[in-house]
Design a protein around this motif. Structure first.
Motif, PDB file in Angstrom:
ATOM      1  N   PRO A  55      -3.603   0.899  -8.622  1.00 58.03           N
ATOM      2  CA  PRO A  55      -2.361   0.391  -8.009  1.00 58.03           C
ATOM      3  C   PRO A  55      -2.644  -0.916  -7.273  1.00 58.03           C
ATOM      4  O   PRO A  55      -3.581  -1.002  -6.474  1.00 58.03           O
ATOM      5  CB  PRO A  55      -1.962   1.498  -7.031  1.00 58.03           C
ATOM      6  CG  PRO A  55      -2.644   2.729  -7.547  1.00 58.03           C
ATOM      7  CD  PRO A  55      -3.927   2.239  -8.156  1.00 58.03           C
ATOM      8  N   LYS A  56      -1.864  -1.941  -7.567  1.00 61.86           N
ATOM      9  CA  LYS A  56      -2.137  -3.273  -7.001  1.00 61.86           C
ATOM     10  C   LYS A  56      -2.086  -3.260  -5.476  1.00 61.86           C
ATOM     11  O   LYS A  56      -2.840  -3.972  -4.831  1.00 61.86           O
ATOM     12  CB  LYS A  56      -1.189  -4.314  -7.588  1.00 61.86           C
ATOM     13  CG  LYS A  56       0.273  -4.106  -7.267  1.00 61.86           C
ATOM     14  CD  LYS A  56       1.140  -5.172  -7.932  1.00 61.86           C
ATOM     15  CE  LYS A  56       2.601  -4.977  -7.651  1.00 61.86           C
ATOM     16  NZ  LYS A  56       3.250  -3.896  -8.330  1.00 61.86           N
ATOM     17  N   GLU A  57      -1.220  -2.419  -4.901  1.00 60.92           N
ATOM     18  CA  GLU A  57      -1.106  -2.365  -3.444  1.00 60.92           C
ATOM     19  C   GLU A  57      -2.384  -1.846  -2.790  1.00 60.92           C
ATOM     20  O   GLU A  57      -2.690  -2.197  -1.655  1.00 60.92           O
ATOM     21  CB  GLU A  57       0.077  -1.470  -3.022  1.00 60.92           C
ATOM     22  CG  GLU A  57       1.421  -1.967  -3.469  1.00 60.92           C
ATOM     23  CD  GLU A  57       1.799  -1.530  -4.883  1.00 60.92           C
ATOM     24  OE1 GLU A  57       2.932  -1.800  -5.298  1.00 60.92           O
ATOM     25  OE2 GLU A  57       0.962  -0.908  -5.589  1.00 60.92           O
ATOM     26  N   LEU A  58      -3.110  -0.989  -3.500  1.00 63.74           N
ATOM     27  CA  LEU A  58      -4.367  -0.465  -2.977  1.00 63.74           C
ATOM     28  C   LEU A  58      -5.544  -1.343  -3.379  1.00 63.74           C
ATOM     29  O   LEU A  58      -6.488  -1.527  -2.616  1.00 63.74           O
ATOM     30  CB  LEU A  58      -4.589   0.968  -3.480  1.00 63.74           C
ATOM     31  CG  LEU A  58      -3.543   1.995  -3.044  1.00 63.74           C
ATOM     32  CD1 LEU A  58      -3.827   3.339  -3.689  1.00 63.74           C
ATOM     33  CD2 LEU A  58      -3.500   2.123  -1.530  1.00 63.74           C
ATOM     34  N   ASP A  96       9.676   0.685  -1.799  1.00 59.98           N
ATOM     35  CA  ASP A  96       8.654  -0.059  -1.070  1.00 59.98           C
ATOM     36  C   ASP A  96       7.338   0.701  -1.228  1.00 59.98           C
ATOM     37  O   ASP A  96       6.992   1.557  -0.414  1.00 59.98           O
ATOM     38  CB  ASP A  96       9.045  -0.178   0.408  1.00 59.98           C
ATOM     39  CG  ASP A  96       8.021  -0.933   1.242  1.00 59.98           C
ATOM     40  OD1 ASP A  96       6.960  -1.319   0.696  1.00 59.98           O
ATOM     41  OD2 ASP A  96       8.272  -1.127   2.435  1.00 59.98           O
ATOM     42  N   MET A  97       6.620   0.390  -2.288  1.00 58.00           N
ATOM     43  CA  MET A  97       5.409   1.130  -2.628  1.00 58.00           C
ATOM     44  C   MET A  97       4.294   0.889  -1.624  1.00 58.00           C
ATOM     45  O   MET A  97       3.498   1.785  -1.364  1.00 58.00           O
ATOM     46  CB  MET A  97       4.945   0.779  -4.037  1.00 58.00           C
ATOM     47  CG  MET A  97       5.877   1.301  -5.125  1.00 58.00           C
ATOM     48  SD  MET A  97       6.065   3.099  -5.146  1.00 58.00           S
ATOM     49  CE  MET A  97       4.476   3.608  -5.746  1.00 58.00           C
ATOM     50  N   GLN A  98       4.224  -0.292  -1.033  1.00 60.83           N
ATOM     51  CA  GLN A  98       3.186  -0.567  -0.039  1.00 60.83           C
ATOM     52  C   GLN A  98       3.306   0.433   1.113  1.00 60.83           C
ATOM     53  O   GLN A  98       2.327   1.058   1.504  1.00 60.83           O
ATOM     54  CB  GLN A  98       3.318  -2.006   0.474  1.00 60.83           C
ATOM     55  CG  GLN A  98       2.191  -2.436   1.388  1.00 60.83           C
ATOM     56  CD  GLN A  98       0.918  -2.744   0.616  1.00 60.83           C
ATOM     57  OE1 GLN A  98       0.968  -3.223  -0.498  1.00 60.83           O
ATOM     58  NE2 GLN A  98      -0.209  -2.465   1.223  1.00 60.83           N
TER      59      GLN A  98
END
Length: 108
Positions: A55-58, A96-98
């Motif tokens: 996941p790009k946010e992680l 808002d996945m972040q």
């Protein structure tokens, strides 16, 4: 080698919430279809656990123990530990996945 796919309580609640929402706002048939497709994608992880992406946010935080697969717009977040695959979250990627990942996986 076969892997065992396990859903966390949060992931089970996510599936129930998705089912309820689609059944209420669209139809029972559409809800059944979406759940069937999500469950099919999850079950395929038993054979191909490394097919997901980070996941790009992680990933931007340097966290690479989680992966994700998609049944658009849903993102299925999981982690491989030994021969077990733990599904932690199934969420609409338009959210808002972040914030959601931070709360759910990082305790933020």
């Amino acid at each position: 080698m076969g892997y065992t796919v396990l859903l966390t309580d949060d992931a089970i609640r996510d599936l129930e919430d998705i089912d309820d929402y689609i059944a209420e706002h669209d139809s029972l048939q559409k809800a059944d279809y979406v759940l069937e497709k999500i469950e099919g994608a999850i079950l395929k992880l038993a054979q191909f656990p490394d097919r997901g992406v980070y996941p790009k946010e992680l990933s931007i935080l340097g966290i690479k123990e989680y992966r994700e697969i998609f049944f658009k717009p849903y993102r299925i977040i999981y982690r491989v530990l030994g021969n077990d695959i733990y599904v932690y979250m199934i969420a609409d990627g338009r959210r808002d996945m972040q914030a959601l990942l931070g709360r759910r996986l990082l305790g933020a």
